[in-house]
Design a protein around this motif. Structure first.
Motif, PDB file in Angstrom:
ATOM      1  N   VAL A 176     -10.127  -3.569  33.329  1.00  0.00           N
ATOM      2  CA  VAL A 176     -11.025  -4.588  32.776  1.00  0.00           C
ATOM      3  C   VAL A 176     -10.303  -5.913  32.617  1.00  0.00           C
ATOM      4  O   VAL A 176     -10.838  -6.971  32.939  1.00  0.00           O
ATOM      5  N   GLY A 177      -9.102  -5.897  32.114  1.00  0.00           N
ATOM      6  CA  GLY A 177      -8.349  -7.136  31.898  1.00  0.00           C
ATOM      7  C   GLY A 177      -7.103  -6.848  31.091  1.00  0.00           C
ATOM      8  O   GLY A 177      -6.585  -5.726  31.083  1.00  0.00           O
ATOM      9  N   GLN A 178      -6.637  -7.874  30.375  1.00  0.00           N
ATOM     10  CA  GLN A 178      -5.456  -7.717  29.532  1.00  0.00           C
ATOM     11  C   GLN A 178      -5.621  -8.560  28.282  1.00  0.00           C
ATOM     12  O   GLN A 178      -6.408  -9.508  28.242  1.00  0.00           O
ATOM     13  N   ILE A 179      -4.868  -8.189  27.255  1.00  0.00           N
ATOM     14  CA  ILE A 179      -4.933  -8.923  25.992  1.00  0.00           C
ATOM     15  C   ILE A 179      -4.253 -10.276  26.154  1.00  0.00           C
ATOM     16  O   ILE A 179      -3.111 -10.372  26.629  1.00  0.00           O
ATOM     17  N   LEU A 180      -4.967 -11.318  25.737  1.00  0.00           N
ATOM     18  CA  LEU A 180      -4.456 -12.688  25.869  1.00  0.00           C
ATOM     19  C   LEU A 180      -3.801 -13.157  24.583  1.00  0.00           C
ATOM     20  O   LEU A 180      -2.696 -13.709  24.604  1.00  0.00           O
ATOM     21  N   HIS A 181      -4.465 -12.967  23.453  1.00  0.00           N
ATOM     22  CA  HIS A 181      -3.920 -13.347  22.146  1.00  0.00           C
ATOM     23  C   HIS A 181      -4.145 -12.197  21.172  1.00  0.00           C
ATOM     24  O   HIS A 181      -5.178 -11.523  21.239  1.00  0.00           O
ATOM     25  N   VAL A 182      -3.206 -12.011  20.266  1.00  0.00           N
ATOM     26  CA  VAL A 182      -3.269 -10.914  19.293  1.00  0.00           C
ATOM     27  C   VAL A 182      -3.346 -11.483  17.894  1.00  0.00           C
ATOM     28  O   VAL A 182      -2.525 -12.332  17.520  1.00  0.00           O
ATOM     29  N   GLY A 183      -4.345 -11.032  17.132  1.00  0.00           N
ATOM     30  CA  GLY A 183      -4.430 -11.357  15.719  1.00  0.00           C
ATOM     31  C   GLY A 183      -4.061 -10.150  14.888  1.00  0.00           C
ATOM     32  O   GLY A 183      -3.638  -9.110  15.411  1.00  0.00           O
ATOM     33  N   THR A 184      -4.250 -10.260  13.589  1.00  0.00           N
ATOM     34  CA  THR A 184      -3.896  -9.140  12.722  1.00  0.00           C
ATOM     35  C   THR A 184      -4.797  -7.942  12.962  1.00  0.00           C
ATOM     36  O   THR A 184      -4.326  -6.807  13.107  1.00  0.00           O
ATOM     37  N   ASN A 185      -6.103  -8.187  13.008  1.00  0.00           N
ATOM     38  CA  ASN A 185      -7.062  -7.095  13.162  1.00  0.00           C
ATOM     39  C   ASN A 185      -7.904  -7.192  14.424  1.00  0.00           C
ATOM     40  O   ASN A 185      -8.666  -6.267  14.736  1.00  0.00           O
ATOM     41  N   THR A 186      -7.838  -8.301  15.123  1.00  0.00           N
ATOM     42  CA  THR A 186      -8.604  -8.478  16.356  1.00  0.00           C
ATOM     43  C   THR A 186      -7.697  -9.054  17.442  1.00  0.00           C
ATOM     44  O   THR A 186      -6.630  -9.603  17.142  1.00  0.00           O
ATOM     45  N   SER A 187      -8.158  -8.931  18.677  1.00  0.00           N
ATOM     46  CA  SER A 187      -7.418  -9.491  19.806  1.00  0.00           C
ATOM     47  C   SER A 187      -8.408 -10.079  20.798  1.00  0.00           C
ATOM     48  O   SER A 187      -9.554  -9.623  20.903  1.00  0.00           O
ATOM     49  N   ARG A 188      -7.946 -11.086  21.528  1.00  0.00           N
ATOM     50  CA  ARG A 188      -8.756 -11.701  22.575  1.00  0.00           C
ATOM     51  C   ARG A 188      -8.292 -11.176  23.925  1.00  0.00           C
ATOM     52  O   ARG A 188      -7.109 -11.198  24.242  1.00  0.00           O
ATOM     53  N   VAL A 189      -9.266 -10.699  24.698  1.00  0.00           N
ATOM     54  CA  VAL A 189      -8.985 -10.099  26.007  1.00  0.00           C
ATOM     55  C   VAL A 189      -9.513 -11.021  27.093  1.00  0.00           C
ATOM     56  O   VAL A 189     -10.661 -11.479  27.024  1.00  0.00           O
ATOM     57  N   ILE A 190      -8.685 -11.306  28.091  1.00  0.00           N
ATOM     58  CA  ILE A 190      -9.135 -12.058  29.258  1.00  0.00           C
ATOM     59  C   ILE A 190      -9.533 -11.057  30.339  1.00  0.00           C
ATOM     60  O   ILE A 190      -8.781 -10.130  30.652  1.00  0.00           O
ATOM     61  N   LEU A 191     -10.734 -11.200  30.860  1.00  0.00           N
ATOM     62  CA  LEU A 191     -11.244 -10.282  31.868  1.00  0.00           C
ATOM     63  C   LEU A 191     -10.679 -10.643  33.233  1.00  0.00           C
ATOM     64  O   LEU A 191     -10.351 -11.796  33.505  1.00  0.00           O
ATOM     65  N   MET A 192     -10.600  -9.648  34.109  1.00  0.00           N
ATOM     66  CA  MET A 192      -9.997  -9.891  35.414  1.00  0.00           C
ATOM     67  C   MET A 192     -10.876 -10.752  36.309  1.00  0.00           C
ATOM     68  O   MET A 192     -10.417 -11.224  37.358  1.00  0.00           O
ATOM     69  N   THR A 193     -12.132 -11.006  35.922  1.00  0.00           N
ATOM     70  CA  THR A 193     -12.999 -11.888  36.708  1.00  0.00           C
ATOM     71  C   THR A 193     -12.825 -13.353  36.334  1.00  0.00           C
ATOM     72  O   THR A 193     -13.447 -14.220  36.964  1.00  0.00           O
ATOM     73  N   ASP A 194     -12.020 -13.639  35.304  1.00  0.00           N
ATOM     74  CA  ASP A 194     -11.745 -15.031  34.936  1.00  0.00           C
ATOM     75  C   ASP A 194     -10.963 -15.710  36.072  1.00  0.00           C
ATOM     76  O   ASP A 194     -10.113 -15.086  36.725  1.00  0.00           O
ATOM     77  N   VAL A 195     -11.249 -16.987  36.280  1.00  0.00           N
ATOM     78  CA  VAL A 195     -10.626 -17.707  37.404  1.00  0.00           C
ATOM     79  C   VAL A 195      -9.116 -17.859  37.227  1.00  0.00           C
ATOM     80  O   VAL A 195      -8.400 -18.119  38.200  1.00  0.00           O
ATOM     81  N   THR A 196      -8.605 -17.724  36.012  1.00  0.00           N
ATOM     82  CA  THR A 196      -7.171 -17.877  35.782  1.00  0.00           C
ATOM     83  C   THR A 196      -6.430 -16.547  35.821  1.00  0.00           C
ATOM     84  O   THR A 196      -5.238 -16.502  35.539  1.00  0.00           O
ATOM     85  N   HIS A 197      -7.127 -15.489  36.135  1.00  0.00           N
ATOM     86  CA  HIS A 197      -6.507 -14.169  36.088  1.00  0.00           C
ATOM     87  C   HIS A 197      -6.368 -13.592  37.484  1.00  0.00           C
ATOM     88  O   HIS A 197      -7.234 -13.778  38.347  1.00  0.00           O
ATOM     89  N   ALA A 198      -5.275 -12.866  37.714  1.00  0.00           N
ATOM     90  CA  ALA A 198      -5.037 -12.204  38.991  1.00  0.00           C
ATOM     91  C   ALA A 198      -4.399 -10.847  38.739  1.00  0.00           C
ATOM     92  O   ALA A 198      -3.664 -10.665  37.757  1.00  0.00           O
ATOM     93  N   VAL A 199      -4.686  -9.900  39.630  1.00  0.00           N
ATOM     94  CA  VAL A 199      -4.174  -8.533  39.495  1.00  0.00           C
ATOM     95  C   VAL A 199      -3.478  -8.142  40.793  1.00  0.00           C
ATOM     96  O   VAL A 199      -4.088  -8.207  41.865  1.00  0.00           O
ATOM     97  N   PRO A 200      -2.220  -7.737  40.725  1.00  0.00           N
ATOM     98  CA  PRO A 200      -1.566  -7.200  41.926  1.00  0.00           C
ATOM     99  C   PRO A 200      -2.190  -5.854  42.284  1.00  0.00           C
ATOM    100  O   PRO A 200      -2.245  -4.942  41.459  1.00  0.00           O
ATOM    101  N   VAL A 201      -2.687  -5.733  43.512  1.00  0.00           N
ATOM    102  CA  VAL A 201      -3.367  -4.508  43.934  1.00  0.00           C
ATOM    103  C   VAL A 201      -2.791  -4.048  45.272  1.00  0.00           C
ATOM    104  O   VAL A 201      -2.014  -4.755  45.920  1.00  0.00           O
ATOM    105  N   ARG A 202      -3.215  -2.843  45.633  1.00  0.00           N
ATOM    106  CA  ARG A 202      -2.913  -2.333  46.972  1.00  0.00           C
ATOM    107  C   ARG A 202      -4.147  -1.594  47.466  1.00  0.00           C
ATOM    108  O   ARG A 202      -4.960  -1.092  46.664  1.00  0.00           O
ATOM    109  N   ILE A 203      -4.286  -1.540  48.778  1.00  0.00           N
ATOM    110  CA  ILE A 203      -5.390  -0.805  49.362  1.00  0.00           C
ATOM    111  C   ILE A 203      -5.083   0.682  49.250  1.00  0.00           C
ATOM    112  O   ILE A 203      -4.020   1.133  49.715  1.00  0.00           O
TER     113      ILE A 203
END
Length: 294
Positions: free
Chosen positions: A158-185
């Motif tokens: 789905v994505g990865q955690i971008l910022h961490v708070g005490t009880n919550t965290s912000r997750v950036i989704l892999m469909t965001d234009v600033t995000h990339a995932v190393p993959v293989r076929i």
């Protein structure tokens, strides 16, 4: 005007005569049963009068009973309606709980590596900016979450955690234009980089040579490079490959395996303690919000 004839039996004499006649009638009726037939005729004659006399009472009694029954039926009907509403609400809540239970079962049944710790998280809010694909989950530093931590659902990445708070965290989704995932076929092991397009249902593959063996339908999985995502998790499925010799690279589009626009529960992944590639320190870098490069 005074009556002409004043002579006649007195009231006392009349009373004695009536009592005597009554006694004789009682004696004859009791001993000789002489008045059974007459009594029957008299009873038949008086019956209509008795019926008429009791009719008002019967009508009042019938009306009272019917009115009471109608009010009781109305009250019972209202009670049944309230109970039906309560049962409908309970049924709806049970259906919601069943759906959540099914989602959690699917999530926990996802193909996880045995050496990876996991924790269920729930989405609490979604970024309203259409150009930024980010969500907030109900896990934070108090739960051991860290920046750069991979997040999956029951289908794949789905994505990865971008910022961490005490009880919550912000997750950036892999469909965001600033995000990339190393993959293989998955079919042949060719390594590529899947980048978000800003659309919730599209990923693009960067710098794919025309000679690359890639076709529509290929499954893309994480390559494990870059130190963010563990290897082998589904990412996307290739839906189109356009090779135009006038362009330096082929245009390859894919659709994420995870249903990003429908997810509610997620899994946070922890690496094995002695795995240096996926340590929390590697996830706590300052560039976790930037695109990963293989």
């Amino acid at each position: 005007m005074n009556p002409i004839f004043k002579h006649g039996p007195s009231a006392q004499h009349r009373l004695v005569l009536v009592l005597f006649c009554s006694a004789l009638l009682i004696f004859f009726d009791h001993k000789l049963a002489s008045f059974d037939t007459v009594r029957g005729y008299l009873q038949s004659f008086v019956s209509p009068l008795q019926y008429l006399a009791t009719t008002p009472k019967q009508m009042v009694t019938w009306a009272a009973e019917n009115l009471a029954t109608r009010e009781q039926l109305i009250e019972e009907n209202q009670n049944y309606q309230r109970q039906a509403l309560a049962f409908d609400q309970q049924l709806m809540e049970l259906n919601i709980l069943k759906q959540e239970n099914d989602r959690l079962r699917s999530l926990l049944a996802s193909p996880l590596r045995a050496d990876i710790k996991k924790m269920v998280a729930e989405i609490v809010s979604v970024n309203s900016d259409p150009y930024t694909h980010q969500i907030v989950i109900n896990r934070g530093a108090s739960d051991g979450a860290y920046e750069g931590q991979p997040v999956i659902d029951d289908q794949g990445i789905v994505g990865q955690i971008l910022h961490v708070g005490t009880n919550t965290s912000r997750v950036i989704l892999m469909t965001d234009v600033t995000h990339a995932v190393p993959v293989r076929i998955n079919r042949n092991g060719v390594r590529l980089v899947a980048t978000g397009t800003g659309r919730i249902d599209r990923l693009t593959l960067n710098h794919v040579p025309h000679s690359t063996d890639i076709v529509s339908g290929d499954l893309l999985v994480t390559s494990g490079l870059g130190g963010k995502y563990p290897e082998g998790y589904p990412v996307a499925t290739v839906i189109s490959v356009t090779k135009n010799e006038s362009n330096a690279f082929a245009k390859v589009l894919s659709v994420p395996v995870a249903q990003i626009d429908r997810i509610r529960y997620l899994l946070l992944l922890w690496p094995e303690k002695d795995d240096s590639l996926f340590s929390p320190k590697a996830g706590n870098n300052k560039n976790s919000s930037q695109a990963e490069k293989s």
